[in-house]
Design an enzyme around this catalytic site. Structure first.
Site, PDB file in Angstrom:
ATOM      1  N   PHE A 111       0.812  -1.225   0.000  1.00 13.50           N
ATOM      2  CA  PHE A 111       0.000   0.000   0.000  1.00 13.50           C
ATOM      3  C   PHE A 111       0.839   1.266   0.000  1.00 13.50           C
ATOM      4  O   PHE A 111       0.340   2.332  -0.359  1.00 13.50           O
ATOM      5  CB  PHE A 111      -0.981  -0.026   1.174  1.00 13.50           C
ATOM      6  CG  PHE A 111      -0.537   0.749   2.380  1.00 13.50           C
ATOM      7  CD1 PHE A 111       0.321   0.198   3.310  1.00 13.50           C
ATOM      8  CD2 PHE A 111      -0.999   2.042   2.584  1.00 13.50           C
ATOM      9  CE1 PHE A 111       0.721   0.912   4.423  1.00 13.50           C
ATOM     10  CE2 PHE A 111      -0.602   2.765   3.693  1.00 13.50           C
ATOM     11  CZ  PHE A 111       0.261   2.200   4.617  1.00 13.50           C
ATOM     12  N   LYS A 112       2.121   1.177   0.377  1.00 16.62           N
ATOM     13  CA  LYS A 112       2.957   2.373   0.394  1.00 16.62           C
ATOM     14  C   LYS A 112       3.004   3.046  -0.987  1.00 16.62           C
ATOM     15  O   LYS A 112       3.174   4.250  -1.080  1.00 16.62           O
ATOM     16  CB  LYS A 112       4.376   2.038   0.829  1.00 16.62           C
ATOM     17  CG  LYS A 112       4.512   1.315   2.167  1.00 16.62           C
ATOM     18  CD  LYS A 112       4.156   2.202   3.338  1.00 16.62           C
ATOM     19  CE  LYS A 112       4.612   1.626   4.681  1.00 16.62           C
ATOM     20  NZ  LYS A 112       3.983   0.335   5.021  1.00 16.62           N
ATOM     21  N   ASP A 113       2.853   2.240  -2.058  1.00 18.61           N
ATOM     22  CA  ASP A 113       2.856   2.822  -3.403  1.00 18.61           C
ATOM     23  C   ASP A 113       1.740   3.845  -3.588  1.00 18.61           C
ATOM     24  O   ASP A 113       1.880   4.768  -4.388  1.00 18.61           O
ATOM     25  CB  ASP A 113       2.674   1.730  -4.466  1.00 18.61           C
ATOM     26  CG  ASP A 113       3.888   0.822  -4.590  1.00 18.61           C
ATOM     27  OD1 ASP A 113       5.021   1.296  -4.410  1.00 18.61           O
ATOM     28  OD2 ASP A 113       3.692  -0.377  -4.885  1.00 18.61           O
ATOM     29  N   MET A 116       3.406   6.905  -2.214  1.00 18.05           N
ATOM     30  CA  MET A 116       4.768   7.189  -2.651  1.00 18.05           C
ATOM     31  C   MET A 116       4.848   7.533  -4.133  1.00 18.05           C
ATOM     32  O   MET A 116       5.639   8.381  -4.537  1.00 18.05           O
ATOM     33  CB  MET A 116       5.633   5.981  -2.343  1.00 18.05           C
ATOM     34  CG  MET A 116       6.981   6.335  -1.853  1.00 18.05           C
ATOM     35  SD  MET A 116       6.949   7.233  -0.311  1.00 18.05           S
ATOM     36  CE  MET A 116       7.139   5.894   0.835  1.00 18.05           C
TER      37      MET A 116
END
Ligand SMILES: *Cc1c(COP(=O)(O)O)cnc(C)c1O
Length: 465
Positions: A111-113, A116
């Site tokens: 989920f960081k994408d 980011m």
């Protein structure tokens, strides 16, 4: 929009400056001076928008005065263009009243994408405008680093140095970072825990001359822009399930408290969110706090969900500040004392508010595997260990008539061993990452010492300067 620090001793700043600064100079975290609040009609008008356009509309009030709305929309469209699912953040129903929202369709399968990919583009945009350069320094327990590296690789105005705890990330997570060989990328494997890595990053930021010389900047979850970029998917799920005319609840597997803070922010903006459920592994400081007002640091225990192997949830400071009615002095006092004693003395009325707002469930590795196995047996859904914890929390706190949406934060193929132990199935990596284990790696092992790490950062900045 202007931003203030949770500790009240740093200058008020605009969005672009907060984006580049990450942490405030007083050690605090930035928050918007006022919260944009949408009416029921405003929410209704957002129904049916494609995800990137919805994201631009939700984020726009936070970037107002710095990024033109049409630029923001273009950046959002570019950010999510490479995702491998048409819906970007697809919703799947797994049980009666229980939904899963998949946030792992970006380049690093976590989920960081979601945040980011946008952050990398915002950096590019703002740095080009200012004709400036930055050095991004970050600590990762697994997914943040690869998402940050993926968002920054090859960018002209950005150097990136990522610290990860040696041997405490999964092989897939490590390789997603260390196989990126662009010269602007440096990976440091720190002999210590994630909290050691995070402390080293904080210490570099606290070293004012170093911070200035190196043009340090952060993209870990203390960066406000990341929280802002995580709000839209809560809105997307809620609108799809009947908001603003129906309440929705969320369950979130939690480490640094960034993802769930974005859910709280959506609620603060007027989205009808009923319950917010925190899921954690054996590293259960948040669960202990919400149940018993016991916010005390214990050693970090490695688990099947390494991105949640955290004892100090940095973003909690933002919630604390809000629950203290933005009393920055009180916030600074409580947080500083916590850093010194390892125990946070949260005033009783504040704790009552927090425990009324949030539910919490902690699962050990055995229960996590059982959850993965049972869920797969009952609904053929393969949840990675992080997502499974969120789903278990969602099931526990779901109420009749109110959809519960659990956030799936990583693709199961990132944790093949755990998946195989739980279900006998070893999920394959998607085609884009199929040769990950054949690619060469590059990283340096370093002691958990500030002078050592600062030397490495200096060398990275001087390289091809
Ligand atoms: C980072 C991460 C989390 C925890 O998110 P926070 O914002 O730190 O609470 C959970 N699951 C996965 C897969 C992650 O990468």
């Amino acid at each position: 929009m202007r931003y203030l620090s949770t500790r009240g001793q740093a200058p008020v700043r605009d969005f672009s400056s907060v984006l580049l600064a990450g942490l405030a100079e007083d050690g605090g975290l930035y928050l918007p001076e006022t919260w944009p609040v949408l009416t029921a009609d405003d929410w209704r008008a957002l129904r049916g928008l494609p995800y990137p356009d919805l994201a631009a509309r939700i984020i726009a009030p936070f970037t107002a005065g710095c990024i033109a709305p049409d630029v923001l929309q273009r950046l959002c469209r570019e950010s999510y263009a490479g995702f491998d699912h048409a819906a970007i953040v697809p919703l799947t129903q797994v049980e009666d009243g229980l939904f899963v929202q998949e946030l792992f369709h970006g380049p690093t399968l976590a989920f960081k994408d979601m945040a980011m990919q946008l952050l990398g583009r915002l950096f590019d945009h703002v740095l080009a405008e200012r004709d400036a350069h930055v050095t991004i320094v970050g600590a990762t327990s697994g997914d943040t680093g690869s998402a940050a590296i993926e968002a920054c690789r090859g960018r002209e105005r950005v150097k990136i140095v990522i610290l990860h705890p040696e041997g405490r990330t999964s092989d897939v997570q490590r390789r997603q970072m260390t196989t990126v060989l662009e010269p602007n990328v440096t990976n440091l494997a720190v002999q210590g825990t994630f909290d050691d890595c995070q402390d080293l990053v904080k210490a570099m930021f606290a070293d004012a001359p170093f911070r200035q010389d190196m043009h340090l900047s952060a993209v870990n979850s203390i960066n406000w822009a990341r929280i802002a970029a995580q709000i839209p998917y809560y809105v997307y799920a809620a609108l799809a399930l009947g908001a603003p005319d129906r309440e929705v609840s969320f369950a979130v597997p939690t480490g640094n408290f960034g993802n769930i803070l974005a859910a709280w922010a959506a609620r603060r903006m007027g989205l009808p969110v009923r319950a917010l459920c925190v899921g954690s592994n054996r590293n259960d400081i948040l669960t202990r706090f919400l149940r018993d007002n016991d916010m005390s640091v214990q050693g970090v225990v490695p688990s099947l969900s390494p991105s949640m192997d955290i004892q100090v949830s940095s973003n909690f400071e933002r919630l604390l500040f809000e629950l203290l009615n933005r009393d920055a002095a009180a916030c600074a006092r409580i947080v500083t004392e916590f850093r010194q004693t390892g125990h946070m003395a949260v005033p009783d009325p504040v704790w009552r508010q927090a425990s009324g707002l949030f539910h919490a469930l902690a699962l050990d590795d055995q229960d996590t595997k059982t959850e993965i196995r049972n869920l797969h047996a009952a609904s053929q859904y393969l949840a990675d260990p992080h997502s499974a914890i969120g789903i278990a929390a969602g099931r526990m706190f779901r109420e009749p008539g109110i959809p519960m949406v659990a956030m799936a934060t990583a693709h199961p193929a990132k944790f093949p061993d755990a998946m195989e132990q739980a279900t006998g199935i070893r999920p394959a990596l998607p085609p884009a990452l199929a040769d990950l284990f054949d690619r060469p790696e590059r990283y340096e092992v370093v002691a958990a010492r500030l002078d050592v790490v600062e030397d490495r950062v200096r060398a990275a900045v001087l390289k091809n300067a």
